[in-house]
Write a protein that holds these residues in place. Structure first.
Motif, PDB file in Angstrom:
ATOM      1  N   ASP B 237       1.342  -1.318  -0.151  1.00  0.00           N
ATOM      2  CA  ASP B 237       0.151   0.125  -0.006  1.00  0.00           C
ATOM      3  C   ASP B 237       0.941   1.522  -0.079  1.00  0.00           C
ATOM      4  O   ASP B 237       1.840   1.349   0.475  1.00  0.00           O
ATOM      5  CB  ASP B 237      -0.760   0.331   1.206  1.00  0.00           C
ATOM      6  N   LYS B 240      -4.035   4.478   1.882  1.00  0.00           N
ATOM      7  CA  LYS B 240      -4.831   3.478   2.084  1.00  0.00           C
ATOM      8  C   LYS B 240      -6.201   3.326   1.214  1.00  0.00           C
ATOM      9  O   LYS B 240      -6.074   4.510   0.583  1.00  0.00           O
ATOM     10  CB  LYS B 240      -5.716   5.150   3.721  1.00  0.00           C
ATOM     11  N   ASP B 241      -6.175   2.587   0.815  1.00  0.00           N
ATOM     12  CA  ASP B 241      -6.639   1.809  -0.110  1.00  0.00           C
ATOM     13  C   ASP B 241      -6.335   1.854  -1.485  1.00  0.00           C
ATOM     14  O   ASP B 241      -7.545   1.456  -2.309  1.00  0.00           O
ATOM     15  CB  ASP B 241      -8.451   2.703  -0.125  1.00  0.00           C
ATOM     16  N   VAL B 242      -5.486   2.446  -1.437  1.00  0.00           N
ATOM     17  CA  VAL B 242      -4.481   2.438  -2.825  1.00  0.00           C
ATOM     18  C   VAL B 242      -3.245   1.275  -2.516  1.00  0.00           C
ATOM     19  O   VAL B 242      -2.575   1.651  -2.387  1.00  0.00           O
ATOM     20  CB  VAL B 242      -4.093   3.979  -3.162  1.00  0.00           C
ATOM     21  N   GLY B 243      -3.664   0.559  -2.569  1.00  0.00           N
ATOM     22  CA  GLY B 243      -3.068  -0.926  -3.741  1.00  0.00           C
ATOM     23  C   GLY B 243      -2.366  -0.945  -4.559  1.00  0.00           C
ATOM     24  O   GLY B 243      -2.258  -0.573  -5.998  1.00  0.00           O
ATOM     25  N   VAL B 244      -1.293  -0.986  -4.613  1.00  0.00           N
ATOM     26  CA  VAL B 244       0.442  -1.218  -5.689  1.00  0.00           C
ATOM     27  C   VAL B 244       1.268  -2.343  -5.805  1.00  0.00           C
ATOM     28  O   VAL B 244       1.204  -3.257  -5.236  1.00  0.00           O
ATOM     29  CB  VAL B 244       1.226   0.452  -5.926  1.00  0.00           C
ATOM     30  N   GLU B 267      -4.673  -0.638  -7.740  1.00  0.00           N
ATOM     31  CA  GLU B 267      -5.841  -1.723  -6.885  1.00  0.00           C
ATOM     32  C   GLU B 267      -6.479  -0.192  -6.405  1.00  0.00           C
ATOM     33  O   GLU B 267      -5.516   0.404  -5.354  1.00  0.00           O
ATOM     34  CB  GLU B 267      -5.863  -2.713  -6.519  1.00  0.00           C
ATOM     35  N   TYR B 268      -7.897  -0.347  -6.520  1.00  0.00           N
ATOM     36  CA  TYR B 268      -8.340   0.891  -5.567  1.00  0.00           C
ATOM     37  C   TYR B 268      -9.786   0.369  -5.163  1.00  0.00           C
ATOM     38  O   TYR B 268     -10.475  -0.622  -6.137  1.00  0.00           O
ATOM     39  CB  TYR B 268      -8.434   2.398  -6.108  1.00  0.00           C
ATOM     40  N   THR B 269     -10.497   0.228  -4.076  1.00  0.00           N
ATOM     41  CA  THR B 269     -11.913  -0.380  -3.821  1.00  0.00           C
ATOM     42  C   THR B 269     -12.700   1.315  -3.435  1.00  0.00           C
ATOM     43  O   THR B 269     -12.288   1.790  -2.551  1.00  0.00           O
ATOM     44  CB  THR B 269     -11.880  -0.993  -2.547  1.00  0.00           C
ATOM     45  N   ASP B 271     -15.817   3.235  -2.097  1.00  0.00           N
ATOM     46  CA  ASP B 271     -16.619   3.685  -1.231  1.00  0.00           C
ATOM     47  C   ASP B 271     -18.212   2.042  -1.385  1.00  0.00           C
ATOM     48  O   ASP B 271     -18.771   1.447  -0.743  1.00  0.00           O
ATOM     49  CB  ASP B 271     -17.126   5.247  -1.086  1.00  0.00           C
ATOM     50  N   GLY B 275     -14.558  -2.405  -7.249  1.00  0.00           N
ATOM     51  CA  GLY B 275     -13.271  -2.522  -7.202  1.00  0.00           C
ATOM     52  C   GLY B 275     -12.153  -1.998  -7.952  1.00  0.00           C
ATOM     53  O   GLY B 275     -12.606  -2.569  -9.642  1.00  0.00           O
ATOM     54  N   ILE B 318     -19.607  -6.033  -6.959  1.00  0.00           N
ATOM     55  CA  ILE B 318     -20.144  -7.040  -5.798  1.00  0.00           C
ATOM     56  C   ILE B 318     -21.827  -7.167  -5.467  1.00  0.00           C
ATOM     57  O   ILE B 318     -21.759  -5.906  -4.702  1.00  0.00           O
ATOM     58  CB  ILE B 318     -19.563  -7.487  -4.301  1.00  0.00           C
TER      59      ILE B 318
END
Lengths: 303, 394
Positions: B237, B240-244, B267-269, B271, B275, B318
């Motif tokens: 990460d 927060k909430d941003v994966g690389v 990657e980001y999800t 609210d 995704g 989802i």
């Protein structure tokens, strides 16, 4: 918060009573003026009475709450945390009329280390999770690969349930990220097992408001209902920064293990999704058992 | 020969003793045999109890319209059994037999349509666990890297349409593999592929660890006569909430050349639970101009991708706990050809899954996804395919 609302309501009512005569003066002239003065006097008296009663109630409440929100959360942590634990659990996911069941075993060490393995259903069998502090990994047997669950994935659903990966990660260290304020007391239902049957009892609970003091939290605000006597959380409401309620969690089937009370039943509702709820039944739990430290390693995920 | 009575008696005694010895040996043999058979029976019974089965049966109904408008239909049946047998707590056998059967009116672009109508063992290996290391011997999956579509550090599956292909259908290798943990989140992973002479076979070593919120790994593969590969992959990460994630491989060739392949992902999800997964792939061995594409290398499998720059954008919505909708777009940035792959998935019952999938290919003529006719005899380029997949898991 409830108390404050009462005061505001009182003010509002009295204001409206005061304004209505002024806005429409009596056509009878002097009589109308006298009535208006009387109304003012009555209003001032009412205000003073309300203020005094309010102050009195506030003092009583403060006296009754000889405990702070932070102390309550600390007591909950003391009750709910352990050195080690081994659990067997069943997850029941409800979507509309559909029901899906999953079973798992888990090991926990302290508040920030955990391991879980899904046993059923067949499509999820062998999927494993490892949590070490702020890191979480998932092992997929079909790939035979360990995948890091990064920030983006943390918000996603855990095995198709109403829980997110982050719910599993953020279960501890609440006081590091939130400011706890005791706001009221409420009567909340909490279930206990008596003679093999679950019995719901109305329990008096502290209502503790947890507001985020750091930015990197999923839920900006949490409202926790804590049993006054047992210090077990009975319910938790989770909110976004916008004030929108995102999830509702309830707990129950509270049992005594030595000196601690622990809930073996939990429900979670993701309010962003319609008609869904996940129940978690802890079917077996052992506290402070000897757990091989190797369980909490990535090497164990591939076994 | 005349013998004295004493001698005769001695001989009788000796014979008697010999016959006794034989009887004893026979008795001993019977006893050992009995206990061996009995013990083996017990072992088999107890082993049978330790045998664990799982798997799935999948039926795919496929409809296809090729570039020139020719329609085709197919029914693809897949049966896969996964069996684990634990001889002891620390020694196990895993076998994965599968049987695929395809009935099709036209040739189909199915990644898993190999070795049809025969029993195949995709994976079959022994695994030995110890405190120091795990040893895996046999046909197995070795998956390295942090990328989703592209894994340049993985020499066995460097490019997989992960949104369309089951993991079980990716390439497996016969190898000896040792995985040794180093601390809680670190480890050493080494393999030697076993189906070629030593000089030609691949030998790989990977060391990984976790630093803060990042997983880091460095790897080296000696591909024998094919050259060498140095790899690096990172996942974690940044905020927060941003994966690389990032994967980098420097590869040398048998001819003495070298090139780089790299993957950069995010990657980001949101609210609302949506995704987003984005990956950029740089292929140092690819060409920026479609006129320079090495179609021959692609057709024989020595090249995985023709172009130099690719982009993948995937979304996952989802809808509820049992229903998801995914879209995937894979684009060749050099020739502007593309693939669009939407998937609707629903877990219709406890062990039943239903997938509705489609694949649409497009782009200019003679591009990667609309190949020249000579390299696309079946006319898959610019084709459209739809599938209904029903899976029973057991």
């Amino acid at each position: 918060m409830k108390y404050k609302i009462e005061i505001l309501n009182t003010k509002s009512e009295t204001n409206s009573k005061f304004q209505i005569p002024n806005s429409k003066p009596s056509p009878s002239g002097r009589g109308g003026m006298v009535r208006c003065q009387w109304v003012r006097v009555v209003w001032i008296l009412a205000f003073l009475i309300c203020f005094e009663v309010g102050s009195l109630r506030l003092d009583v409440a403060r006296a009754a709450w000889a405990i702070t929100g932070e102390e309550i959360i600390k007591k909950v942590d003391a009750n709910m945390t352990f050195k080690t634990a081994r659990t067997e659990a069943k997850m029941v996911i409800h979507v509309d009329q559909e029901i899906r069941e999953k079973t798992m075993i888990g090991y926990d060490r302290g508040t920030d280390t955990g391991y879980a393995e899904f046993l059923t259903p067949p499509r999820d069998k062998g999927v494993k999770y490892l949590k070490i502090k702020d890191n979480m990994w998932m092992y997929l047997p079909s790939v035979d690969k360990i995948i890091k669950i990064s920030g983006a994935m943390l918000r996603q659903s855990l095995m198709g349930s109403d829980f997110s990966y982050e719910d599993a990660l953020e279960s501890s260290k609440l006081l590091e990220k939130y400011t706890a304020t005791l706001i009221s007391e409420e009567v909340v239902p909490l279930t206990f097992r008596e003679a093999g049957e679950l019995v719901a009892k109305q329990r008096r609970c502290y209502v503790v408001d947890l507001t985020a003091k750091v930015k990197d939290v999923t839920y900006y605000r949490r409202v926790v209902y804590v049993d006054k006597e047992l210090f077990v959380p009975a319910r938790e409401d989770l909110y976004a920064m916008s004030g929108k309620k995102l999830k509702e969690m309830t707990m129950g089937d509270v049992r005594k293990f030595g000196a601690r009370h622990y809930p073996l039943y939990m429900t979670m509702r993701n309010l962003l999704r319609a008609n869904s709820q996940t129940e978690m039944f802890t079917t077996k739990i052992e506290f402070d058992v000897a757990v091989d430290p190797k369980v909490f390693t990535q090497g164990n995920l591939t076994k | 020969m005349n013998l004295q009575p004493e001698t005769k008696n001695k001989q009788i005694t000796v014979k008697f003793q010999q016959s006794n010895s034989k009887l004893f040996l026979v008795f001993l043999f019977l006893v050992i045999s009995y206990f061996t058979v009995f013990g083996f029976g017990l072992f088999v019974i107890s082993s049978a109890q330790a045998l664990e089965f799982s798997g799935y049966y999948e039926n795919d109904l496929i409809g296809l319209v090729k570039k020139e408008g020719t329609p085709g239909i197919a029914d693809f049946n897949k049966l896969r059994i996964k069996a684990d047998h634990y001889f002891t707590d620390k020694f196990m056998l895993h076998v994965e037999p599968r049987y695929y059967l395809l009935a099709a009116s036209e040739a189909m672009p199915l990644a898993s349509a190999n070795d049809l109508d025969q029993l195949k063992f995709d994976r079959a290996y022994f695994k030995l666990y110890s405190n120091a290391a795990n040893l895996t011997l046999g046909k197995q999956r070795i998956a390295w890297g942090s990328g989703y579509i592209w894994n340049p550090t993985d020499i066995f599956n460097p490019f997989v349409l992960a949104f369309a292909v089951r993991e079980e259908d990716t390439t497996n290798v016969t190898a000896v593999r040792v995985e040794a943990p180093l601390g809680e989140a670190g480890g050493l992973d080494a393999y030697i592929v076993g189906d070629k002479p030593w000089e030609q076979t691949a030998k790989g070593l990977r060391v990984k660890n976790t630093v803060g919120l990042f997983d880091l790994a460095a790897s080296y593969v000696d591909q024998g006569t094919l050259g060498h590969q140095f790899g690096l992959d990172v996942g974690g990460d940044i905020i927060k909430d941003v994966g690389v994630h990032c994967e980098l491989a420097l590869k040398t060739t048998a001819e003495g050349g070298a090139f780089i392949q790299s993957v950069w992902g995010l990657e980001y999800t949101f609210d609302n639970g949506l995704g987003l997964n984005i990956e950029y792939y740089f292929n140092g061995r690819g060409a920026k101009n479609k006129a320079d594409y090495d179609w021959a290398a692609l057709s024989i499998g020595t090249l995985d991708q023709l172009a130099a720059d690719y982009l993948y954008i995937g979304t996952t919505a989802i809808i509820n706990e049992i229903t998801t909708f995914k879209t995937s777009v894979l684009a060749n940035l050099n020739d502007q050809s593309w693939m669009f792959y939407p998937v609707y998935s629903r877990n219709i019952a406890q062990n039943w899954d239903l997938n509705l999938e489609a694949m649409v290919l497009g782009g200019p003529d003679d591009s990667e996804f609309v190949p020249p006719a000579v390299w696309d005899p079946n006319g898959f380029g610019r084709s459209k395919m739809a599938q209904v997949k029903l899976t029973y898991n057991f």
